[in-house]
Design a protein around this motif. Structure first.
Motif, PDB file in Angstrom:
ATOM      1  N   ASP A  94       0.814  -1.171   0.098  1.00 50.71           N
ATOM      2  CA  ASP A  94       0.131   0.006  -0.042  1.00 50.71           C
ATOM      3  C   ASP A  94       1.036   1.195   0.092  1.00 50.71           C
ATOM      4  OD1 ASP A  94      -2.725   1.277   0.220  1.00 50.71           O
ATOM      5  OD2 ASP A  94      -2.090   2.070   2.130  1.00 50.71           O
ATOM      6  N   ALA A  95       1.964   1.204   0.773  1.00 49.45           N
ATOM      7  CA  ALA A  95       2.724   2.539   0.864  1.00 49.45           C
ATOM      8  C   ALA A  95       3.427   2.728  -0.551  1.00 49.45           C
ATOM      9  CB  ALA A  95       3.847   2.033   1.758  1.00 49.45           C
ATOM     10  N   PHE A  96       3.663   1.862  -1.430  1.00 49.24           N
ATOM     11  CA  PHE A  96       3.910   2.033  -2.909  1.00 49.24           C
ATOM     12  C   PHE A  96       2.726   1.917  -3.917  1.00 49.24           C
ATOM     13  CE2 PHE A  96       7.908   0.623  -0.597  1.00 49.24           C
ATOM     14  CZ  PHE A  96       8.672   1.555  -1.096  1.00 49.24           C
ATOM     15  N   ASP A  97       1.647   2.237  -3.456  1.00 52.44           N
ATOM     16  CA  ASP A  97       0.607   2.434  -4.168  1.00 52.44           C
ATOM     17  C   ASP A  97       0.075   1.159  -5.146  1.00 52.44           C
ATOM     18  OD1 ASP A  97      -0.095   4.934  -3.091  1.00 52.44           O
ATOM     19  OD2 ASP A  97       1.388   5.835  -4.326  1.00 52.44           O
ATOM     20  N   VAL A  98       0.608  -0.153  -4.701  1.00 49.40           N
ATOM     21  CA  VAL A  98       0.121  -1.246  -5.637  1.00 49.40           C
ATOM     22  C   VAL A  98      -1.127  -1.375  -5.595  1.00 49.40           C
ATOM     23  CG1 VAL A  98       0.649  -3.773  -5.669  1.00 49.40           C
ATOM     24  CG2 VAL A  98       2.694  -2.147  -5.096  1.00 49.40           C
ATOM     25  N   PRO A  99      -1.904  -1.500  -6.712  1.00 53.03           N
ATOM     26  CA  PRO A  99      -3.219  -1.802  -6.720  1.00 53.03           C
ATOM     27  C   PRO A  99      -3.439  -3.075  -5.950  1.00 53.03           C
ATOM     28  CG  PRO A  99      -2.354  -1.230  -8.952  1.00 53.03           C
ATOM     29  CD  PRO A  99      -1.389  -1.419  -8.193  1.00 53.03           C
ATOM     30  N   ASP A 100      -4.811  -3.029  -5.581  1.00 53.98           N
ATOM     31  CA  ASP A 100      -5.442  -4.219  -4.705  1.00 53.98           C
ATOM     32  C   ASP A 100      -5.054  -5.412  -5.403  1.00 53.98           C
ATOM     33  OD1 ASP A 100      -5.817  -2.412  -2.647  1.00 53.98           O
ATOM     34  OD2 ASP A 100      -8.189  -2.316  -3.065  1.00 53.98           O
ATOM     35  N   GLU A 101      -5.573  -5.493  -6.359  1.00 53.66           N
ATOM     36  CA  GLU A 101      -5.353  -6.597  -7.305  1.00 53.66           C
ATOM     37  C   GLU A 101      -4.038  -7.311  -7.480  1.00 53.66           C
ATOM     38  OE1 GLU A 101      -6.311  -8.320 -11.931  1.00 53.66           O
ATOM     39  OE2 GLU A 101      -7.681  -6.957 -10.956  1.00 53.66           O
ATOM     40  N   ASP A 102      -3.229  -6.386  -7.497  1.00 52.11           N
ATOM     41  CA  ASP A 102      -1.607  -6.856  -7.814  1.00 52.11           C
ATOM     42  C   ASP A 102      -1.065  -7.364  -6.451  1.00 52.11           C
ATOM     43  OD1 ASP A 102      -1.578  -6.515 -10.696  1.00 52.11           O
ATOM     44  OD2 ASP A 102      -0.637  -4.574 -10.489  1.00 52.11           O
ATOM     45  N   ALA A 103      -1.790  -6.364  -5.381  1.00 53.20           N
ATOM     46  CA  ALA A 103      -0.984  -6.655  -3.988  1.00 53.20           C
ATOM     47  C   ALA A 103      -1.682  -8.253  -3.523  1.00 53.20           C
ATOM     48  CB  ALA A 103      -1.604  -5.651  -3.133  1.00 53.20           C
ATOM     49  N   ASP A 104      -2.998  -8.329  -3.762  1.00 51.85           N
ATOM     50  CA  ASP A 104      -3.291  -9.790  -3.517  1.00 51.85           C
ATOM     51  C   ASP A 104      -2.667 -10.886  -4.293  1.00 51.85           C
ATOM     52  OD1 ASP A 104      -5.403  -8.762  -2.175  1.00 51.85           O
ATOM     53  OD2 ASP A 104      -6.946  -8.819  -3.693  1.00 51.85           O
ATOM     54  N   ALA A 105      -1.801 -10.597  -5.721  1.00 50.61           N
ATOM     55  CA  ALA A 105      -1.498 -11.466  -6.193  1.00 50.61           C
ATOM     56  C   ALA A 105       0.016 -11.804  -5.586  1.00 50.61           C
ATOM     57  CB  ALA A 105      -1.044 -11.117  -7.628  1.00 50.61           C
ATOM     58  N   VAL A 106       0.823 -10.645  -5.075  1.00 49.01           N
ATOM     59  CA  VAL A 106       1.801 -10.955  -4.278  1.00 49.01           C
ATOM     60  C   VAL A 106       1.887 -11.531  -3.039  1.00 49.01           C
ATOM     61  CG1 VAL A 106       3.839  -9.512  -3.147  1.00 49.01           C
ATOM     62  CG2 VAL A 106       2.837  -8.931  -5.192  1.00 49.01           C
ATOM     63  N   VAL A 107       0.921 -11.389  -2.319  1.00 48.49           N
ATOM     64  CA  VAL A 107       0.414 -12.090  -0.992  1.00 48.49           C
ATOM     65  C   VAL A 107       0.016 -13.505  -1.174  1.00 48.49           C
ATOM     66  CG1 VAL A 107      -1.072 -12.124   1.033  1.00 48.49           C
ATOM     67  CG2 VAL A 107      -0.111 -10.095   0.129  1.00 48.49           C
ATOM     68  N   GLU A 108      -0.583 -13.743  -2.544  1.00 51.99           N
ATOM     69  CA  GLU A 108      -0.914 -15.268  -2.812  1.00 51.99           C
ATOM     70  C   GLU A 108       0.187 -16.023  -3.171  1.00 51.99           C
ATOM     71  OE1 GLU A 108      -3.864 -15.072  -5.526  1.00 51.99           O
ATOM     72  OE2 GLU A 108      -5.311 -13.997  -4.550  1.00 51.99           O
ATOM     73  N   ALA A 109       1.087 -15.340  -3.597  1.00 55.02           N
ATOM     74  CA  ALA A 109       2.519 -16.050  -3.970  1.00 55.02           C
ATOM     75  C   ALA A 109       3.231 -16.426  -2.746  1.00 55.02           C
ATOM     76  CB  ALA A 109       3.541 -15.052  -4.888  1.00 55.02           C
ATOM     77  N   VAL A 110       3.260 -15.376  -1.784  1.00 55.40           N
ATOM     78  CA  VAL A 110       3.986 -15.898  -0.364  1.00 55.40           C
ATOM     79  C   VAL A 110       3.113 -17.014   0.343  1.00 55.40           C
ATOM     80  CG1 VAL A 110       4.836 -14.723   1.765  1.00 55.40           C
ATOM     81  CG2 VAL A 110       5.110 -13.649  -0.460  1.00 55.40           C
ATOM     82  N   ALA A 111       1.541 -16.592   0.463  1.00 55.23           N
ATOM     83  CA  ALA A 111       0.598 -17.436   1.058  1.00 55.23           C
ATOM     84  C   ALA A 111       0.787 -19.013   0.769  1.00 55.23           C
ATOM     85  CB  ALA A 111      -0.459 -16.756   1.211  1.00 55.23           C
ATOM     86  N   ALA A 112       1.258 -19.111  -0.497  1.00 60.32           N
ATOM     87  CA  ALA A 112       1.405 -20.255  -1.029  1.00 60.32           C
ATOM     88  C   ALA A 112       2.323 -21.214  -0.250  1.00 60.32           C
ATOM     89  CB  ALA A 112       1.572 -20.598  -2.243  1.00 60.32           C
ATOM     90  N   TYR A 113       3.134 -20.610   0.518  1.00 62.92           N
ATOM     91  CA  TYR A 113       4.323 -21.393   1.098  1.00 62.92           C
ATOM     92  C   TYR A 113       3.988 -21.412   2.632  1.00 62.92           C
ATOM     93  CZ  TYR A 113       6.906 -21.655  -3.032  1.00 62.92           C
ATOM     94  OH  TYR A 113       7.322 -21.720  -4.407  1.00 62.92           O
ATOM     95  N   GLU A 114       2.657 -21.009   3.106  1.00 64.65           N
ATOM     96  CA  GLU A 114       2.350 -21.118   4.247  1.00 64.65           C
ATOM     97  C   GLU A 114       2.731 -22.465   5.269  1.00 64.65           C
ATOM     98  OE1 GLU A 114      -1.200 -19.825   7.694  1.00 64.65           O
ATOM     99  OE2 GLU A 114      -1.622 -20.164   5.629  1.00 64.65           O
ATOM    100  N   ALA A 115       2.280 -23.614   4.623  1.00 63.77           N
ATOM    101  CA  ALA A 115       2.498 -24.973   5.381  1.00 63.77           C
ATOM    102  C   ALA A 115       4.180 -25.160   5.577  1.00 63.77           C
ATOM    103  CB  ALA A 115       2.065 -26.011   4.421  1.00 63.77           C
TER     104      ALA A 115
END
Length: 125
Positions: A94-115
């Motif tokens: 958000d601090a870098f004004d990344v649009p929500d859809e792109d921010a979600d894609a970044v978080v999903e890439a990281v969250a895929a490794y939660e296990a």
């Protein structure tokens, strides 16, 4: 004209590195998560996280560091720690004004490794 990739929309390597730097600054400053980083090689973490996100976003960089599970086996993360880290990642994006859809894609890439992030040495692979 083709649609830009997530990598391009995030500003390429330099843009992603800026987000990663901000994210790690937030992690280190966080009362709950900061202690995990007290003896960490922060420059190495920043580089490998940048490579990971560049790779995940479709950039030319490749993530060739230690597997995520192996790299985090010694860290006693809980699901609450992961949730807090995700909150901080969203704040950085958000601090870098990344649009929500792109921010979600970044978080999903990281969250895929939660296990893998939550694995302990006693767990079966």
């Amino acid at each position: 004209m083709g649609e830009s990739t997530l990598y391009e929309r995030l500003g390429g390597h330099d843009g992603i590195r800026a987000v990663v730097d901000d994210f790690y600054d937030r992690l280190v400053a966080d009362d709950e998560l900061g202690p995990f980083f007290e003896s960490a090689d922060m420059e190495r973490l920043r580089k490998t996280q940048t490579d990971f996100l560049c790779d995940a976003a479709g950039g030319p960089e490749t993530y060739d560091a230690e597997p995520v599970r192996d790299a985090h086996l010694h860290v006693p993360f809980t699901p609450g720690h992961i949730e807090r880290a995700v909150e901080l990642l969203y704040e950085s994006l958000d601090a870098f004004d990344v649009p929500d859809e792109d921010a979600d894609a970044v978080v999903e890439a990281v969250a895929a490794y939660e296990a893998e992030l939550l694995a302990s040495p006693d767990d079966e692979e």
